[in-house]
Enzyme design. Structure first.
Site, short mmCIF file in Angstrom:
data_model
loop_
_atom_site.label_atom_id
_atom_site.label_comp_id
_atom_site.label_asym_id
_atom_site.label_seq_id
_atom_site.Cartn_x
_atom_site.Cartn_y
_atom_site.Cartn_z
N CYS A 30 67.60 -14.39 -23.27
CA CYS A 30 67.48 -13.60 -24.48
C CYS A 30 66.16 -12.84 -24.42
CB CYS A 30 67.52 -14.52 -25.69
SG CYS A 30 67.13 -13.73 -27.23
N SER B 239 69.13 -15.64 3.59
CA SER B 239 67.76 -15.48 3.14
C SER B 239 67.02 -16.80 3.30
CB SER B 239 67.78 -15.07 1.66
OG SER B 239 66.46 -14.95 1.19
N THR C 133 57.31 -3.39 11.52
CA THR C 133 56.64 -4.44 12.27
C THR C 133 57.23 -5.80 11.92
OG1 THR C 133 54.62 -3.15 12.26
CG2 THR C 133 54.38 -5.50 12.71
N GLN D 73 73.50 -18.12 -0.72
CA GLN D 73 73.45 -19.36 -1.50
C GLN D 73 74.07 -20.54 -0.74
OE1 GLN D 73 71.37 -20.62 -3.96
NE2 GLN D 73 71.79 -18.57 -4.75
N GLY E 177 67.93 -11.42 1.67
CA GLY E 177 69.34 -11.25 1.34
C GLY E 177 69.67 -9.84 0.84
N THR E 178 68.82 -9.31 -0.01
CA THR E 178 69.10 -8.00 -0.60
C THR E 178 69.16 -6.91 0.48
OG1 THR E 178 68.08 -8.65 -2.67
CG2 THR E 178 68.27 -6.30 -2.28
N ASN F 141 76.24 -18.00 -6.71
CA ASN F 141 74.90 -18.53 -7.03
C ASN F 141 74.84 -19.23 -8.38
OD1 ASN F 141 75.46 -15.64 -7.43
ND2 ASN F 141 73.53 -15.60 -8.54
#
Lengths: 383, 195
Positions: free
Chosen positions: A323, A197, A235, A177, A70-71, A149
């Site tokens: 966090c 993806s 490739t 997504q 996807g990226t 997402n």
């Protein structure tokens, strides 16, 4: 018992996909670009995979190029489309896109491309007034995700594509997504480019595709080889592409079955949570969402504490924020919807797959309410 | 998931001293603007300035909840002076370590404790002021029952005060002072008299 409800992060490779891939990891290791038949025969399998993907989104096989995921697809589409047309260098997108789009947009803004981010409504849908204000004569590309997402909210892609075309701009959608969860038809939706993806719909990681409508020419991102008609050097990731093709075939079968299994389980989970956990609120509750995604804010209890307790009980979910390293930024998606930062830090995302079972949801509903109750008891914010 | 020690997980799953005190001698509310965690702390202090009861409420991750629990365990039974000297490293050592990224989660407890001690002192000072003012503008009946002698303030606590009387009627002085303090503070404050 391990219950995996984090399918928007990644999904398991299903046995049919693995079986399809194995020969290409073992005896059929050839390079499809080779002259000799040992390699070149494999090209037929690559083309079969391409056809499967095209069929899943209503495109022609020649309109599909394989990427690493996807990226890369998002990067190729965005950078390519705004750089190809100097008269229309502008990009319009939304505030709640995946970082693959957001950060590419910021990169392009740094390269002096006019970039505008549309606001969203409180239910997570695209704010059409803001969106229209973002579009100008300079806009060469509009990129709006098909479904978010974090919340699973389905965006108004068809309408956004129409507005883009009215302004003479191309329309790209990050459908990473949505793929395999809702029916996608690039032709009727007016989509010019689409990213997907494999690992989000039971294929392997590290492989994806970009649909580029016939007639659109954009420059490649990867240079160095003739593969994919020069559109994507490197490739062929043969086992990955074969896995993607098989996953696309299975997704199409799943979508043609209208029994709505995943959606029914999600409804059951949501109802169970709302009935048994005081202070629970579903993000984008009253709008169209993917049938597998629910982000729930358990007001008064911090999400990481909930995730940790769920993990101990064998249930894997995720939260919009984590966090760590001394900073906790509330999810930018929830913040963009106008959700208070304290509430955003209580959000847990449950994302099901078509392999999630009713028994698994029952188990979650057994352990979740006591966890929320326990944490609410020691929370200064529970009211 | 973070690599938490067994002891930390135990304090997260079974937090000690959670909740609130119905009538605390010191109370604090702190939050970490950086990560959005929040905490309240209640302390009950005995005559020797020792923390005899302590309760916390925490909104935060496993590290923050366990660190709050650990802090209350370490602070309980200590004098206020001793409690203020508790360090982050002590809390972390008590928990058998904490992932580096979670170090900041343990800081909030320290802040909450010092704020609760400040609140205890503020409450005591407030009562001291009222008491001094009552004695300064001594009502006639009090002056009479106190045998017109000096009233010396020996110790002030948010729930009780100790005074020394040179002479006069102890019981009546106690009754009048308790009544005056109740009127001014809205709280029942025990008056202890010595000679």
């Amino acid at each position: 018992m391990k219950i995996y409800l984090d399918n928007n992060a990644t999904t398991r490779v299903v046995p049919e996909v693995l079986d399809a891939m194995i020969p290409f990891l073992t005896e059929r290791f050839g390079n499809p670009s080779s002259f000799h038949s040992f390699g070149s025969d494999i090209m037929e399998n690559i083309e079969k995979a391409r056809k499967n993907i095209a069929e899943l989104i209503g495109a022609d096989a020649e309109e599909i190029i394989f990427t690493s995921g996807g990226t890369e697809s998002d990067n190729t589409a965005l950078i390519g489309a705004v750089e190809i047309n100097p008269l229309k260098p502008g990009l319009v997108t939304s505030r709640i896109e995946h970082p693959a789009v957001l950060e590419t947009a910021e990169y392009l803004a740094g390269k002096r491309h006019p970039v505008a981010f549309s606001e969203v409504n409180s239910d997570g849908t695209l704010n059409m007034d803001s969106f229209e204000n973002c579009i100008s004569e300079q806009t060469g590309l509009v990129s709006i995700m098909m479904a978010n997402n974090e919340t699973g909210v389905v965006m108004q892609v068809k309408e956004a594509a129409r507005k883009a075309h009215e302004a003479g701009a191309l329309f790209h959608t990050d459908a990473v997504q949505a793929m395999g969860k809702v029916t996608v038809d690039v032709k009727s939706m007016g989509i010019d480019m689409l990213s997907l993806s494999a690992h989000k719909f039971h294929g392997p990681k590290g492989v994806g595709a970009l649909y580029i409508r016939k007639g659109i020419a954009i420059p490649p991102l990867m240079l160095g080889g003739h593969q994919e008609k020069g559109m994507r050097a490197g490739t062929y990731n043969v086992p990955g592409i074969i896995g993607l093709g098989k996953a696309a075939e299975l997704a199409a079968e799943h979508l043609s079955d209208k029994s709505g299994g995943t959606g029914l389980l999600l409804d059951k989970l949501e109802k169970g949570i709302l009935d048994n956990c005081p202070g629970a609120v579903v993000a984008g509750a009253n709008t169209e969402r993917l049938p597998n995604t629910a982000t729930v804010m358990f007001k008064g209890v911090e999400s990481e504490a909930v995730m940790t307790m769920l993990d101990i009980e064998g249930v894997c979910v995720s939260s919009g924020s984590a966090c760590s390293t001394g900073e906790q930024t509330p999810s930018y998606v929830l913040s963009s919807m106008g959700i208070d930062p304290v509430d955003a830090n209580t959000a847990i995302r449950f994302s099901l797959s078509r392999y999630t079972t009713s028994r698994e949801i029952d188990y979650v509903m057994e352990i979740l309410p006591p966890i929320i109750e326990k944490l609410r008891k020691i929370s200064p914010y529970a009211y | 998931m973070w690599k938490y020690s067994e002891k930390l997980m135990d304090h997260f799953m079974n937090p000690r001293n959670s909740g609130q005190l119905p009538d605390p001698d010191g109370h604090s509310e702190v939050c970490s603007p950086k990560c959005g965690d929040a905490m309240t702390l209640d302390i009950q202090v005995d005559d020797e300035d020792r923390i005899e009861d302590i309760r916390f409420m925490t909104f935060g991750c496993a590290g923050a909840i366990a660190a709050s629990s650990a802090l209350t365990e370490i602070a309980r039974g200590k004098t206020l002076q001793e409690a203020l000297r508790i360090t982050n490293d002590q809390i972390i050592e008590f928990l058998g370590g904490i992932p580096e990224e979670k170090y900041h989660c343990s800081v909030m407890g320290h802040e909450a404790l010092s704020a609760a001690v400040d609140d205890f002192k503020k409450r005591s000072d407030n009562i001291n002021e009222h008491l001094e003012s009552i004695i300064r503008k001594m009502p006639e009946d009090l002056a009479e029952t106190a045998g017109n002698g000096n009233i010396i303030i020996e110790h002030v606590h948010p729930r009780h005060v100790s005074i020394r009387l040179a002479g006069g009627d102890t019981e009546s002085v106690t009754t009048i002072l308790e009544k005056e303090l109740l009127e001014r503070t809205g709280r029942i404050i025990e008056v202890r008299v010595s000679r």
